[in-house]
Scaffold this active site. Structure first.
Site, mmCIF file in Angstrom:
data_model
loop_
_atom_site.group_PDB
_atom_site.id
_atom_site.type_symbol
_atom_site.label_atom_id
_atom_site.label_comp_id
_atom_site.label_asym_id
_atom_site.label_seq_id
_atom_site.Cartn_x
_atom_site.Cartn_y
_atom_site.Cartn_z
ATOM 1 N N ASP A 38 -23.706 20.394 5.499
ATOM 2 C CA ASP A 38 -23.265 19.351 4.754
ATOM 3 C C ASP A 38 -22.251 19.846 3.703
ATOM 4 O O ASP A 38 -21.738 18.925 2.882
ATOM 5 C CB ASP A 38 -24.000 18.440 4.384
ATOM 6 C CG ASP A 38 -24.918 18.951 3.514
ATOM 7 O OD1 ASP A 38 -25.052 19.972 3.371
ATOM 8 O OD2 ASP A 38 -25.731 17.979 2.972
ATOM 9 N N HIS A 238 -3.069 42.937 6.524
ATOM 10 C CA HIS A 238 -3.930 41.610 5.800
ATOM 11 C C HIS A 238 -5.409 41.978 5.548
ATOM 12 O O HIS A 238 -6.304 41.326 6.210
ATOM 13 C CB HIS A 238 -3.825 40.556 6.856
ATOM 14 C CG HIS A 238 -2.359 39.845 6.704
ATOM 15 N ND1 HIS A 238 -1.925 38.883 7.526
ATOM 16 C CD2 HIS A 238 -1.492 39.961 5.745
ATOM 17 C CE1 HIS A 238 -0.631 38.664 7.502
ATOM 18 N NE2 HIS A 238 -0.118 39.426 6.264
ATOM 19 N N ASP A 255 -2.187 42.246 -2.908
ATOM 20 C CA ASP A 255 -1.112 40.996 -2.377
ATOM 21 C C ASP A 255 -2.034 39.673 -2.811
ATOM 22 O O ASP A 255 -2.914 39.395 -1.897
ATOM 23 C CB ASP A 255 -1.139 41.337 -1.038
ATOM 24 C CG ASP A 255 0.037 40.221 -0.602
ATOM 25 O OD1 ASP A 255 0.379 39.213 -0.990
ATOM 26 O OD2 ASP A 255 0.788 40.464 0.706
ATOM 27 N N ASP A 266 3.756 34.605 -4.113
ATOM 28 C CA ASP A 266 3.259 35.508 -3.090
ATOM 29 C C ASP A 266 3.701 36.820 -3.749
ATOM 30 O O ASP A 266 5.192 37.323 -3.751
ATOM 31 C CB ASP A 266 3.846 35.102 -1.840
ATOM 32 C CG ASP A 266 3.515 36.222 -0.588
ATOM 33 O OD1 ASP A 266 2.533 37.094 -0.839
ATOM 34 O OD2 ASP A 266 4.178 36.179 0.374
ATOM 35 N N HIS A 345 6.448 45.323 9.301
ATOM 36 C CA HIS A 345 6.704 44.005 9.196
ATOM 37 C C HIS A 345 8.037 43.489 8.801
ATOM 38 O O HIS A 345 8.747 44.558 8.278
ATOM 39 C CB HIS A 345 5.740 43.445 8.269
ATOM 40 C CG HIS A 345 5.797 44.042 6.909
ATOM 41 N ND1 HIS A 345 6.448 43.736 5.820
ATOM 42 C CD2 HIS A 345 4.732 45.033 6.446
ATOM 43 C CE1 HIS A 345 6.013 44.522 4.669
ATOM 44 N NE2 HIS A 345 5.296 45.017 5.097
ATOM 45 N N HIS A 349 10.138 36.297 3.981
ATOM 46 C CA HIS A 349 10.070 34.937 4.766
ATOM 47 C C HIS A 349 10.371 34.129 3.573
ATOM 48 O O HIS A 349 10.171 34.215 2.213
ATOM 49 C CB HIS A 349 8.434 35.047 5.172
ATOM 50 C CG HIS A 349 7.441 35.325 4.011
ATOM 51 N ND1 HIS A 349 7.019 34.373 3.171
ATOM 52 C CD2 HIS A 349 6.673 36.406 3.929
ATOM 53 C CE1 HIS A 349 5.956 35.151 2.504
ATOM 54 N NE2 HIS A 349 5.890 36.358 2.998
ATOM 55 N N HIS A 356 3.859 31.156 4.191
ATOM 56 C CA HIS A 356 5.196 31.465 5.344
ATOM 57 C C HIS A 356 5.556 30.190 5.362
ATOM 58 O O HIS A 356 5.299 29.498 6.544
ATOM 59 C CB HIS A 356 4.442 32.202 6.625
ATOM 60 C CG HIS A 356 3.812 33.608 6.216
ATOM 61 N ND1 HIS A 356 2.896 34.134 6.892
ATOM 62 C CD2 HIS A 356 4.093 34.524 5.237
ATOM 63 C CE1 HIS A 356 2.546 35.115 6.432
ATOM 64 N NE2 HIS A 356 3.312 35.577 5.400
ATOM 65 N N GLU A 379 9.759 42.021 0.520
ATOM 66 C CA GLU A 379 8.663 42.780 0.475
ATOM 67 C C GLU A 379 8.552 44.120 1.083
ATOM 68 O O GLU A 379 7.671 43.964 2.230
ATOM 69 C CB GLU A 379 7.320 41.728 0.782
ATOM 70 C CG GLU A 379 7.693 41.142 2.053
ATOM 71 C CD GLU A 379 6.361 40.145 2.401
ATOM 72 O OE1 GLU A 379 5.379 40.785 2.512
ATOM 73 O OE2 GLU A 379 6.483 38.822 2.422
ATOM 74 N N TYR A 383 3.446 52.249 5.155
ATOM 75 C CA TYR A 383 2.125 52.576 5.402
ATOM 76 C C TYR A 383 1.873 53.736 6.406
ATOM 77 O O TYR A 383 2.190 53.747 7.393
ATOM 78 C CB TYR A 383 1.622 51.304 6.382
ATOM 79 C CG TYR A 383 1.983 49.945 5.483
ATOM 80 C CD1 TYR A 383 1.215 49.534 4.496
ATOM 81 C CD2 TYR A 383 3.339 49.520 5.776
ATOM 82 C CE1 TYR A 383 1.942 48.266 3.924
ATOM 83 C CE2 TYR A 383 3.693 48.243 5.077
ATOM 84 C CZ TYR A 383 3.258 47.536 4.246
ATOM 85 O OH TYR A 383 3.497 46.716 3.513
ATOM 86 N N ARG A 401 3.151 48.373 -0.830
ATOM 87 C CA ARG A 401 4.289 47.440 -0.499
ATOM 88 C C ARG A 401 4.475 46.787 -2.038
ATOM 89 O O ARG A 401 3.781 46.748 -3.137
ATOM 90 C CB ARG A 401 3.488 46.294 0.117
ATOM 91 C CG ARG A 401 4.306 44.933 0.361
ATOM 92 C CD ARG A 401 3.800 44.171 1.416
ATOM 93 N NE ARG A 401 2.692 43.686 1.449
ATOM 94 C CZ ARG A 401 1.394 43.704 1.988
ATOM 95 N NH1 ARG A 401 1.406 44.963 2.936
ATOM 96 N NH2 ARG A 401 0.404 43.269 1.636
ATOM 97 N N GLU A 403 6.318 43.136 -3.549
ATOM 98 C CA GLU A 403 6.636 41.996 -3.073
ATOM 99 C C GLU A 403 7.090 40.894 -4.218
ATOM 100 O O GLU A 403 6.369 41.155 -5.319
ATOM 101 C CB GLU A 403 5.694 41.364 -2.266
ATOM 102 C CG GLU A 403 5.965 39.986 -1.805
ATOM 103 C CD GLU A 403 4.868 39.416 -0.967
ATOM 104 O OE1 GLU A 403 3.720 39.821 -0.902
ATOM 105 O OE2 GLU A 403 5.585 38.389 0.021
HETATM 106 N N1 GLY Z 1 0.520 37.460 1.461
HETATM 107 C C1 GLY Z 1 1.372 37.356 2.907
HETATM 108 C C2 GLY Z 1 2.729 37.943 2.954
HETATM 109 O O1 GLY Z 1 3.093 38.705 2.085
HETATM 110 O O2 GLY Z 1 3.348 37.760 3.949
HETATM 111 MN MN MN Z 2 4.701 37.904 1.702
HETATM 112 MN MN MN Z 3 2.270 38.751 0.202
#
Ligand code: GLY
Ligand code: MN
Ligand code: MN
Length: 434
Positions: A38, A238, A255, A266, A345, A349, A356, A379, A383, A401, A403
């Site tokens: 619950d 991720h 991140d 982000d 990647h 975005h 996103h 970003e 890697y 990364r 960002e």
């Molecule tokens: N934190 C997800 C991205 O950077 O797209």
């Molecule tokens: Mn991002």
């Molecule tokens: Mn991110």
């Protein structure tokens, strides 16, 4: 910091103006969802529903008509339930606090839909919402079955998704203010993490520093699951397990972004656990940073969306060649996408109510041009998998990364996540502070 009722009203008016005459929009928010037995997850409204109504409770529907008039269908007032679960606005509250023209309890939904759709030619709803699709189809069938009694069923169905997405893509002043506040809470959280990391800590202990700053600043939830990845965990894009020890000599990739008023920040930063980049770490970090700066130059009004990604890819590929991780002609390496072994990647975005966020990236098959009021992330990253035997051992297991969140403006890009170190010397200086 709150978006005014009139702003939601104006959004509904604009939505209706972009639909043909004699249209109605039907939209709903989400339901509470069970975690176990619950216990429920904390509710978070559906982004597009929230964008048009500002209504925060679960299980609600909005029926929107010409002029942005709105019927809100909500959970009923219920003193006993409210004693246990907390306040509900109910129909009166929906009218007083959210500018609904009229409002009713959830058990009146089917009747309200029936009268709203009777004689309406076009019904717009979110095609990717199966529950809504079924509700609208049932209502159409009922109207059609009552044709001899004078009911008139709608004949045209429109996907409201792309129309609302276009509206959400361009942020207004109130949204930008909230997004900057979410961004700055996130900046403080990253600073706190950089200052408090010590080799020997667990990744989740560092994550706790982020959550502490988010929460005490009023951002009760992160905008997405925090990524706190030490060493080669940073190569898992991720990675959210966050349960390994941080070793001396590791780089740490965080991140993480706060959610404030349903708007996302982000941010990613990568920094050395012991406060000092090793030589190979610094070399690859500088390549990613150069790619960030090359991409940022393309974040100007009128530039095609894809330009900043292409600029970042070129700089990353050049850097990979300079340091011997790739060899050959840069143009050919880009054409064959050889960089994808190290950069898999995109460079950003849209960002907004969803991390996103919605909005088309291409228009008529062409990369769309950047406009004032768009917010996106930049970003770039690199890697190098721990088991990549095609490169010198010193590079293996390094994941980086960087960002930030950027508002497109006529006078040039504005970094909403300003004030957070990213140059090597600045990171080392910040980490040396107590
Ligand atoms: N934190 C997800 C991205 O950077 O797209
Ligand atoms: Mn991002
Ligand atoms: Mn991110």
């Amino acid at each position: 910091m709150k978006i005014e009722t009139q702003t939601y009203q104006a959004r509904r008016e604009r939505l209706m103006q972009s639909l043909p005459e004699n249209s109605v929009v039907v939209i709903r928010t989400g339901e509470l969802s069970t975690r176990n037995n619950d216990c429920e997850y904390e509710f978070r409204p559906h982004s597009s529903f929230f964008y048009l109504t500002g209504f925060p409770e679960p299980s609600a529907y909005a029926i929107i008509r010409a002029g942005g008039e709105m019927t809100l269908v909500t959970l009923p007032k219920d003193p006993e339930k409210e004693q246990w679960e907390g306040f509900r606005f109910g129909s009166e509250g929906a009218m007083q606090s959210f500018g609904a023209t009229d409002a009713l309890d959830l058990d009146g939904l089917d009747d309200a839909l029936f009268s709203a759709l009777d004689g309406t030619t076009n019904v717009a709803y979110l095609f990717d919402d199966g529950v809504l699709r079924e509700k609208v189809a049932d209502c159409r069938d009922k109207l059609s079955a009552r044709a001899r009694a004078g009911a008139v069923a709608p004949t045209s169905f429109i996907d409201a998704g792309p129309i609302i997405a276009e509206m959400r893509l361009i942020k207004d002043k109130e949204e930008i203010a909230i997004m900057e506040a979410a961004a700055q809470i996130s900046v403080e959280a990253h600073k706190q993490a950089m200052k408090s990391v010590r080799p020997g800590m667990m990744e989740y202990q560092l994550e706790a520093e982020l959550n502490y700053v988010f929460m005490k600043s009023g951002a009760r939830q992160p905008a997405y699951n925090n990524i706190v990845a030490s060493g080669s965990n940073a190569c898992v894009l991720h990675y959210i397990k966050n349960d390994e020890p941080i070793e001396d000599g590791d780089l740490i990739l965080i991140d993480a972004g706060a959610e404030l008023g349903c708007y996302a920040a982000d941010i990613t930063r990568t920094f050395p656990a012991n406060g000092k980049f090793s030589e190979p770490q610094a070399a690859l970090y500088q390549v990613v940073l150069d790619a960030y700066h090359a991409g940022m130059k393309k974040l100007v009004v009128g530039a095609p969306y894809e330009a900043f990604h292409n600029a970042a890819v070129r700089t990353l590929t050049e850097g990979l060649v300079t340091h011997g991780l790739l060899s050959g002609d840069v143009d050919l390496l880009i054409e064959s996408k050889a960089y994808r072994d190290f950069y898999m990647h995109n460079t950003g975005h849209w960002l907004g109510l969803d991390v996103h966020d919605c909005g088309a990236y291409k228009v008529a098959g062409e990369s769309r041009l950047l406009e004032e009021g768009m917010v996106l992330t930049i970003e770039p990253g690199l890697y190098v998998s721990a088991d990549n035997e095609s490169v010198d051992e010193k590079w293996r297991g390094i994941g980086i990364r960087i960002e930030d969140d950027v508002l497109i403006r006529a006078e040039g890009p504005y970094v909403l996540t300003h004030g957070l170190a990213k140059e090597i010397a600045d990171i080392e200086a910040l980490m040396a502070q107590d």
